[in-house]
Scaffold this active site. Sequence first.
Site, PDB file in Angstrom:
ATOM      1  N   HIS A 267       0.861  -1.177  -0.007  1.00  0.00           N
ATOM      2  CA  HIS A 267       0.030   0.095   0.226  1.00  0.00           C
ATOM      3  C   HIS A 267       0.794   1.301   0.066  1.00  0.00           C
ATOM      4  O   HIS A 267       1.709   1.425  -0.841  1.00  0.00           O
ATOM      5  CB  HIS A 267      -1.049  -0.145   1.103  1.00  0.00           C
ATOM      6  CG  HIS A 267      -2.035   0.942   1.129  1.00  0.00           C
ATOM      7  ND1 HIS A 267      -2.365   1.655   0.006  1.00  0.00           N
ATOM      8  CD2 HIS A 267      -2.967   1.088   2.216  1.00  0.00           C
ATOM      9  CE1 HIS A 267      -3.493   2.505   0.550  1.00  0.00           C
ATOM     10  NE2 HIS A 267      -3.651   1.978   1.729  1.00  0.00           N
ATOM     11  N   HIS A 306      -2.317  -2.234  -9.847  1.00  0.00           N
ATOM     12  CA  HIS A 306      -3.141  -1.481  -9.274  1.00  0.00           C
ATOM     13  C   HIS A 306      -4.319  -2.304  -9.374  1.00  0.00           C
ATOM     14  O   HIS A 306      -4.712  -2.819  -9.984  1.00  0.00           O
ATOM     15  CB  HIS A 306      -3.585   0.082  -9.537  1.00  0.00           C
ATOM     16  CG  HIS A 306      -4.200   0.925  -8.533  1.00  0.00           C
ATOM     17  ND1 HIS A 306      -5.470   0.774  -8.104  1.00  0.00           N
ATOM     18  CD2 HIS A 306      -3.688   1.596  -7.618  1.00  0.00           C
ATOM     19  CE1 HIS A 306      -5.807   1.699  -7.285  1.00  0.00           C
ATOM     20  NE2 HIS A 306      -4.641   2.039  -6.763  1.00  0.00           N
ATOM     21  N   ASP A 362       2.871   5.590  -6.703  1.00  0.00           N
ATOM     22  CA  ASP A 362       4.224   5.532  -5.948  1.00  0.00           C
ATOM     23  C   ASP A 362       5.423   5.373  -6.918  1.00  0.00           C
ATOM     24  O   ASP A 362       6.526   5.217  -6.266  1.00  0.00           O
ATOM     25  CB  ASP A 362       3.904   4.291  -5.103  1.00  0.00           C
ATOM     26  CG  ASP A 362       2.956   4.546  -4.068  1.00  0.00           C
ATOM     27  OD1 ASP A 362       3.029   5.729  -3.441  1.00  0.00           O
ATOM     28  OD2 ASP A 362       2.068   3.744  -3.716  1.00  0.00           O
TER      29      ASP A 362
END
Length: 427
Positions: A267, A306, A362
């Site tokens: 995460h 994702h 990210d």
Amino acid sequence: MPTDTLTVTDNRTGKTYEIKISDGTISATDLRQIRSSPEDFGLMSYDPAFLNTASCRSAITFIDGDKGILRYRGFPIEELAEHSSFLEIAYLLCEGELPTRSQLEVWERDISGHTYVHTSISKFLDGFRYNAHPMGMLLGAVSALSTFYPDAAHVLDRKQRYVQRIRLLAKMPTIAAFAFRHSRGLPYEYPRNDLGYVANFANMTFNIGGRFEPNRVLIRALEVLLILHADHEQNCSTAAMRAVGSSQVDPFSAISAAIAALYGPLHGGANEAVLHMLEEIGDIKNVPSFVEKLKKGHGKLMGFGHRVYKSYDPRARLIKRVADEVFEQTGLNPKLDIALELERIALQDEYFISRKLYPNVDFYTGLIYQAMGYPTEFFTVLFALGRTPGWLAQWEEMLLDPETKISRPRQVYIGHPTRPFVPIHRR
Ligand code: CMC
């Protein structure tokens, strides 16, 4: 026959049932009426990790994963990132509308009035080892805040909820910056409420002897990153916030559960993991062999993939633009070449294409944070700062939802049937 129903035939009994469809869903509790015998508990749905189960109704964030769309309260993320401040977004998420000028002034004034933390919180942070992970420090200090504000337990009181929201938004940057200073052995730098929200955070983090001069481009870049992280509907940490909050515990305790969930490498911890991965690769010439290793099942390409986005992550696209602006100020991050080469190879490789794996939020944030001067282990703390308004908005929506009950999933028991106890000498 009404058309917005699902007709189900239970082949065990030959019985047929009409199940209502609303908003493209069926209610799992409607399955209970389907029984193989009068003693049967009733049919349940089985969905580990909620791959195809909506756990709530929400009016906060809309995502279309196939089209790469993200909107907060109906406003496209691209427009919000271009025109808004982070506190404006926090207001939008929590209150449902963009603030008027006077509403924003009150909101900003309320938040800036709560930025200090009790000196016992500073002492609490002092108790951590010099090399404590700042996410562990944030998690501990935020949960400790609940003991300073017993009134936060009154979660059904609207005024109390407002005050705790303000406190959390105000104190999160202070605690985050103090955690940074602690790991550097630097004295804490107290909040300066004459600065904006983000500039004050940067000042508390980096100022030494009054010499820190915030770079406007970098401050705005950090603000945009916070906006891009502000909410993302029912992700792991938000689901934790809602589930823990559904017990009606105070928001400081609930948000520390969300921070714990965010800490994980799958995460929010992925931005940190991306940097470790780039360090491990070391050189652009090692990228092809690294990708081959991944394809054989040795690890994952961190910052890729994702659960929801299956075309591209719109935040990643905006972040690439932020990266250009930041690197213009700071000089190129030497690991950028490795990241670009990884992206180039992955985007044309059948393994990644067939699994719809694209860079996520990210992939580039770590490189930007590093160029701004934040150490790797601090990246997820920045994610937590950004996500705080989203957690708070989702928490309050959950509390006000008349359908809310304490979160309590079912299970399919696969253990032993009943068996007699065996005394220790006979085992
Ligand atoms: N690298 C290589 N293979 C991958 C990756 C990856 N990053 N992500 C998924 N796969 C493969 C996976 O092995 C599986 O292959 P197969 O079908 O052969 O078994 C297939 O793609 C489907 O993956 P999944 O695990 O079913 O996907 P998921 O929806 O459960 O997981 C994810 C989503 C984000 C956890 C995962 O893609 C991942 O671990 N990515 C790396 C960590 C990361 O960057 N996380 C940040 C997510 S975005 C920000 C946030 O949420 O905090």
